[in-house]
Design a protein around this motif. Structure first.
Motif, mmCIF file in Angstrom:
data_model
loop_
_atom_site.group_PDB
_atom_site.id
_atom_site.type_symbol
_atom_site.label_atom_id
_atom_site.label_comp_id
_atom_site.label_asym_id
_atom_site.label_seq_id
_atom_site.Cartn_x
_atom_site.Cartn_y
_atom_site.Cartn_z
ATOM 1 N N ALA A 137 1.398 3.495 -9.160
ATOM 2 C CA ALA A 137 2.522 3.316 -8.240
ATOM 3 C C ALA A 137 3.388 4.570 -8.242
ATOM 4 O O ALA A 137 3.800 5.043 -9.292
ATOM 5 N N HIS A 138 3.641 5.098 -7.060
ATOM 6 C CA HIS A 138 4.520 6.259 -6.888
ATOM 7 C C HIS A 138 5.772 5.792 -6.152
ATOM 8 O O HIS A 138 5.851 5.859 -4.930
ATOM 9 N N ARG A 155 0.813 -1.214 0.000
ATOM 10 C CA ARG A 155 0.000 0.000 0.000
ATOM 11 C C ARG A 155 0.845 1.263 0.000
ATOM 12 O O ARG A 155 0.352 2.344 -0.312
ATOM 13 N N PRO A 164 3.365 2.496 -1.978
ATOM 14 C CA PRO A 164 3.529 3.270 -3.208
ATOM 15 C C PRO A 164 2.279 3.373 -4.072
ATOM 16 O O PRO A 164 2.271 4.086 -5.062
ATOM 17 N N VAL A 165 1.201 2.681 -3.732
ATOM 18 C CA VAL A 165 0.049 2.601 -4.624
ATOM 19 C C VAL A 165 -1.052 3.552 -4.161
ATOM 20 O O VAL A 165 -1.448 3.541 -3.001
ATOM 21 N N THR A 166 -1.518 4.384 -5.098
ATOM 22 C CA THR A 166 -2.631 5.287 -4.826
ATOM 23 C C THR A 166 -3.637 5.162 -5.962
ATOM 24 O O THR A 166 -3.331 4.649 -7.031
ATOM 25 N N ASP A 167 -4.838 5.622 -5.714
ATOM 26 C CA ASP A 167 -5.865 5.619 -6.749
ATOM 27 C C ASP A 167 -5.701 6.839 -7.640
ATOM 28 O O ASP A 167 -5.659 7.965 -7.154
ATOM 29 N N GLY A 168 -5.607 6.600 -8.940
ATOM 30 C CA GLY A 168 -5.503 7.669 -9.917
ATOM 31 C C GLY A 168 -6.759 7.759 -10.758
ATOM 32 O O GLY A 168 -7.738 7.037 -10.526
ATOM 33 N N GLU A 177 -5.262 2.287 -10.250
ATOM 34 C CA GLU A 177 -4.180 2.365 -9.279
ATOM 35 C C GLU A 177 -2.874 2.774 -9.957
ATOM 36 O O GLU A 177 -2.570 2.338 -11.063
#
Length: 84
Positions: free
Chosen positions: A15-16, A3, A5-9, A13
């Motif tokens: 990865a940052h 969780r 590096p992963v965000t909802d775009g 999803e």
């Protein structure tokens, strides 16, 4: 870990990995996990890790890295798996 590096775009999803590089030492990873993370970050252009660090990868993480390299190369012909 997953969780971090992963965000909802807008398109799903995302990865940052940039944000993960600052968190990597506070995640409580063992040596194999840390080697895997360093290799992944190097593949996306964050940090420098030598390819020799694949020696630290186990039977689960090594095929993941091999498949990632093949996908980055655009190669769909080579299969990654166990030898018979």
């Amino acid at each position: 870990m997953r969780r971090a590096p992963v965000t909802d775009g807008d398109t799903g999803e995302v990865a940052h990995f940039e944000g993960l590089s600052g968190l990597q030492y506070g995640l409580g990873l063992d040596e194999g996990q840390r080697s895997f993370l360093h290799l992944v970050l190097s593949m996306v252009g964050i940090g420098i890790t030598t390819l020799a660090s694949v020696e630290d990868l186990d039977d689960r993480r090594l095929p993941i890295m091999l498949r990632a390299i093949l996908r980055l190369a655009g190669n769909d012909d080579i299969a990654v798996g166990r030898r018979l």
